[in-house]
Design a protein around this motif. Structure first.
Motif, PDB file in Angstrom:
ATOM      1  N   ARG A 147      92.223 107.878   5.044  1.00  0.00           N
ATOM      2  CA  ARG A 147      92.514 106.749   6.036  1.00  0.00           C
ATOM      3  C   ARG A 147      93.799 106.970   6.682  1.00  0.00           C
ATOM      4  O   ARG A 147      93.846 106.972   7.791  1.00  0.00           O
ATOM      5  N   ASN A 148      94.951 107.307   5.693  1.00  0.00           N
ATOM      6  CA  ASN A 148      96.327 107.489   6.431  1.00  0.00           C
ATOM      7  C   ASN A 148      96.284 108.674   7.184  1.00  0.00           C
ATOM      8  O   ASN A 148      96.863 108.502   8.451  1.00  0.00           O
ATOM      9  N   LEU A 149      95.624 109.843   6.780  1.00  0.00           N
ATOM     10  CA  LEU A 149      95.694 111.036   7.681  1.00  0.00           C
ATOM     11  C   LEU A 149      94.939 110.640   9.168  1.00  0.00           C
ATOM     12  O   LEU A 149      95.667 110.931  10.104  1.00  0.00           O
ATOM     13  N   THR A 150      93.768 110.152   8.918  1.00  0.00           N
ATOM     14  CA  THR A 150      93.120 109.946  10.196  1.00  0.00           C
ATOM     15  C   THR A 150      93.633 108.739  11.105  1.00  0.00           C
ATOM     16  O   THR A 150      93.475 109.064  12.330  1.00  0.00           O
ATOM     17  N   SER A 151      94.191 107.774  10.645  1.00  0.00           N
ATOM     18  CA  SER A 151      94.840 107.014  11.311  1.00  0.00           C
ATOM     19  C   SER A 151      95.969 107.264  11.892  1.00  0.00           C
ATOM     20  O   SER A 151      96.328 106.996  13.229  1.00  0.00           O
ATOM     21  N   GLN A 152      96.930 108.270  11.226  1.00  0.00           N
ATOM     22  CA  GLN A 152      97.855 108.623  11.964  1.00  0.00           C
ATOM     23  C   GLN A 152      97.542 109.537  12.967  1.00  0.00           C
ATOM     24  O   GLN A 152      98.269 109.676  13.863  1.00  0.00           O
ATOM     25  N   SER A 153      96.429 110.420  12.834  1.00  0.00           N
ATOM     26  CA  SER A 153      96.101 111.149  13.907  1.00  0.00           C
ATOM     27  C   SER A 153      95.616 110.771  14.911  1.00  0.00           C
ATOM     28  O   SER A 153      95.796 110.883  16.229  1.00  0.00           O
ATOM     29  N   ALA A 154      94.765 109.305  14.828  1.00  0.00           N
ATOM     30  CA  ALA A 154      94.571 108.671  15.821  1.00  0.00           C
ATOM     31  C   ALA A 154      95.664 108.030  16.778  1.00  0.00           C
ATOM     32  O   ALA A 154      95.659 108.019  17.839  1.00  0.00           O
ATOM     33  N   GLN A 155      96.556 107.736  15.871  1.00  0.00           N
ATOM     34  CA  GLN A 155      97.983 107.198  16.642  1.00  0.00           C
ATOM     35  C   GLN A 155      98.480 108.361  17.502  1.00  0.00           C
ATOM     36  O   GLN A 155      99.100 108.158  18.572  1.00  0.00           O
ATOM     37  N   LEU A 156      98.599 109.772  16.787  1.00  0.00           N
ATOM     38  CA  LEU A 156      98.895 110.751  17.429  1.00  0.00           C
ATOM     39  C   LEU A 156      98.316 110.793  19.009  1.00  0.00           C
ATOM     40  O   LEU A 156      98.928 111.138  20.062  1.00  0.00           O
ATOM     41  N   VAL A 157      96.871 110.837  18.870  1.00  0.00           N
ATOM     42  CA  VAL A 157      96.166 111.047  20.094  1.00  0.00           C
ATOM     43  C   VAL A 157      96.286 109.891  21.034  1.00  0.00           C
ATOM     44  O   VAL A 157      96.538 110.131  22.286  1.00  0.00           O
ATOM     45  N   ALA A 158      96.381 108.508  20.651  1.00  0.00           N
ATOM     46  CA  ALA A 158      96.670 107.502  21.602  1.00  0.00           C
ATOM     47  C   ALA A 158      97.902 107.668  22.089  1.00  0.00           C
ATOM     48  O   ALA A 158      98.125 107.251  23.227  1.00  0.00           O
ATOM     49  N   PHE A 159      98.865 107.863  21.326  1.00  0.00           N
ATOM     50  CA  PHE A 159     100.566 107.920  22.047  1.00  0.00           C
ATOM     51  C   PHE A 159     100.503 108.837  22.899  1.00  0.00           C
ATOM     52  O   PHE A 159     100.913 108.809  23.911  1.00  0.00           O
ATOM     53  N   GLY A 276     104.030 113.628  11.826  1.00  0.00           N
ATOM     54  CA  GLY A 276     104.639 113.795  10.450  1.00  0.00           C
ATOM     55  C   GLY A 276     103.821 113.246   9.223  1.00  0.00           C
ATOM     56  O   GLY A 276     103.601 113.638   8.258  1.00  0.00           O
ATOM     57  N   SER A 277     103.241 111.851   9.578  1.00  0.00           N
ATOM     58  CA  SER A 277     102.642 111.135   8.785  1.00  0.00           C
ATOM     59  C   SER A 277     101.333 111.808   8.494  1.00  0.00           C
ATOM     60  O   SER A 277     100.707 111.972   7.383  1.00  0.00           O
ATOM     61  N   VAL A 278     100.451 112.614   9.293  1.00  0.00           N
ATOM     62  CA  VAL A 278      99.450 113.336   9.336  1.00  0.00           C
ATOM     63  C   VAL A 278      99.842 114.417   8.196  1.00  0.00           C
ATOM     64  O   VAL A 278      99.127 114.710   7.231  1.00  0.00           O
ATOM     65  N   ILE A 279     100.642 115.239   8.424  1.00  0.00           N
ATOM     66  CA  ILE A 279     101.112 116.150   7.576  1.00  0.00           C
ATOM     67  C   ILE A 279     101.260 115.731   6.299  1.00  0.00           C
ATOM     68  O   ILE A 279     100.974 116.441   5.076  1.00  0.00           O
ATOM     69  N   GLY A 280     101.917 114.703   6.045  1.00  0.00           N
ATOM     70  CA  GLY A 280     102.431 114.124   4.723  1.00  0.00           C
ATOM     71  C   GLY A 280     101.104 113.702   4.169  1.00  0.00           C
ATOM     72  O   GLY A 280     100.932 113.884   2.808  1.00  0.00           O
ATOM     73  N   ALA A 281     100.179 113.037   4.835  1.00  0.00           N
ATOM     74  CA  ALA A 281      98.693 112.545   4.037  1.00  0.00           C
ATOM     75  C   ALA A 281      98.183 113.846   3.505  1.00  0.00           C
ATOM     76  O   ALA A 281      97.719 113.920   2.366  1.00  0.00           O
TER      77      ALA A 281
END
Length: 418
Positions: A147-159, A276-281
């Protein structure tokens, strides 16, 4: 049916139908929400050219969650958790839909944003409380990491894409997409998650009415957390996000200060922390670092997450600034995933939503307050110095939290190490 697992993978948890529905709904909602944040940040800064007002508007997408999580978080214990999530999604879809009405005054827009954010509180509380029923054991930790990985990825795409979209179309386009994601999320949860009874049984239900009874029930989560030193430390650790959200909140004025503009550059700066959060997750969720080591190192990661932001004193350019923000996000993710898992595991089922609501509400609220204070500070000393100050403050505050966590962990058996 909850699933236990041994050596479970990301693909393994996605095979669980209910988790897959919750996961998909969350990814869509995150995409819409972050796209809306980009739109609001650019809209307000373009109108006012004020870092303070930009920070205030950004704060309104966080702060009201405090009231929603604390006052309404208990809904997820007293009513079926699936139903609470669906109703919250429908209400938020309507509110965001009103934001796209042509000619909407800025102050009305802010009110709608605040009320919409209020209902994130009970939604998040019910979601966090429901997940351990859908996944248990190692599958739960793996699911949280995914969840963390994909939500951060979604933030990346959205931002990143949001800046381009808003620059090419209009802020209202981002808001319209946000409203649509709430509708789809409600449908996925309603038809993809099976109905469960409320966690609080009729025998346990307090039938007392009135303001005093409501306030007593509302404070149950706070009392539960306050009495447990480990829960207190984990909540405080998660709330360090109030310092580490500052780079996102000041992306627009920072981009302007370094001469990068306020269009696509804002989106890329906002996307750096999620990168960074995606990598961390991936690192922490894939167990490259053993779970007992992660648990012991929670406090240290909280301290280290502030160090890269202090380097903004050097006024780094766009690419270097993104690297600093990403490294901070990576380290923060390390303590956030494991800290949240340990927190929820320690909560009794009939108070899980109330306790989770307090944690989530506080987490969102401190991010909003951090954005607000950072905006005011940036107007006085500049965005780069404001970001550096937030990193230094976060690292310093994390020191006593790390000490408290180590003491609490040593005096009681942690469920993740049992």
């Amino acid at each position: 049916m909850a699933r236990a697992a041994s050596g479970v993978t990301f693909l393994g948890v996605l095979k669980v139908r209910e988790f897959r529905a919750l996961w998909t709904a969350e990814v869509l909602s995150v995409l819409g929400d972050q796209l809306a944040r980009v739109a609001l940040a650019i809209l307000v800064f373009d109108r006012t050219e004020s870092a303070a007002l930009t920070g205030l508007t950004y704060a309104l997408t966080f702060v009201p969650t405090l009231l929603g999580g604390i006052l309404l978080g208990g809904w997820g214990d007293r009513y079926p958790r699936r139903d609470v999530m669906v109703i919250a999604d429908v209400i938020r879809a309507v509110l965001v839909g009103l934001m796209i009405v042509p000619g909407m005054p800025l102050w009305v827009l802010c009110v709608l944003v605040a009320v919409m954010t209020l209902f994130f509180g009970p939604f998040k509380a019910a979601q966090q409380a429901l997940l351990p029923d859908v996944l248990e054991g190692e599958a739960y930790l793996t699911g949280m990491a995914l969840r963390n990985l994909t939500s951060q990825s979604a933030q990346l795409v959205a931002f990143a894409g949001g800046g381009l979209l808003v620059a090419a179309v209009s802020p209202t386009a981002g808001l319209a997409l946000d409203a649509a994601t709430f509708v789809v999320s409600a449908l996925l949860i309603r038809f993809g998650v099976r109905e469960r009874p409320a966690a609080v049984t009729e025998a346990e239900e307090d039938r007392a009415t009135g303001v005093r009874a409501f306030l007593y029930r509302t404070g149950a989560g706070a009392r539960l957390v306050w009495r447990d030193p480990a829960l207190r430390a984990l909540v405080a650790l998660n709330w360090l996000a109030g310092f580490y959200v500052v780079p996102e909140a000041l992306a627009a004025p920072y981009a302007n200060a370094i001469g990068a503009g306020t269009g696509a550059a804002v989106g890329w700066l906002m996307a750096a922390d999620p990168i960074g959060s995606v990598i961390g997750a991936w690192i922490f969720g894939r167990r490259w670092i053993p779970e007992p080591v992660q648990v012991r190192g929670l406090g240290v990661l909280g301290i280290l997450a502030g160090i890269p932001l202090i380097l903004c004193l050097l006024w780094p350019g766009l690419v270097t600034g993104m690297l600093f923000f990403a490294l901070s996000g990576l380290l923060a993710t390390g303590y956030n995933i494991q800290g949240t898992v340990n927190f929820v595991r320690r909560l009794p089922n009939n108070q899980r939503a109330q306790g989770s609501g307090l944690n989530s509400a506080g987490l969102i609220t401190v991010q909003g307050l951090g954005a607000l204070v950072a905006g005011l500070l940036a107007d006085a000393i500049g965005p780069a110095h404001a970001i550096a100050a937030a990193g230094a403050a976060g690292a310093l505050v994390a020191v006593p939290i790390a000490v408290a966590w180590n003491r609490a962990r040593g005096s009681s058996a942690d469920t993740s190490e049992a």
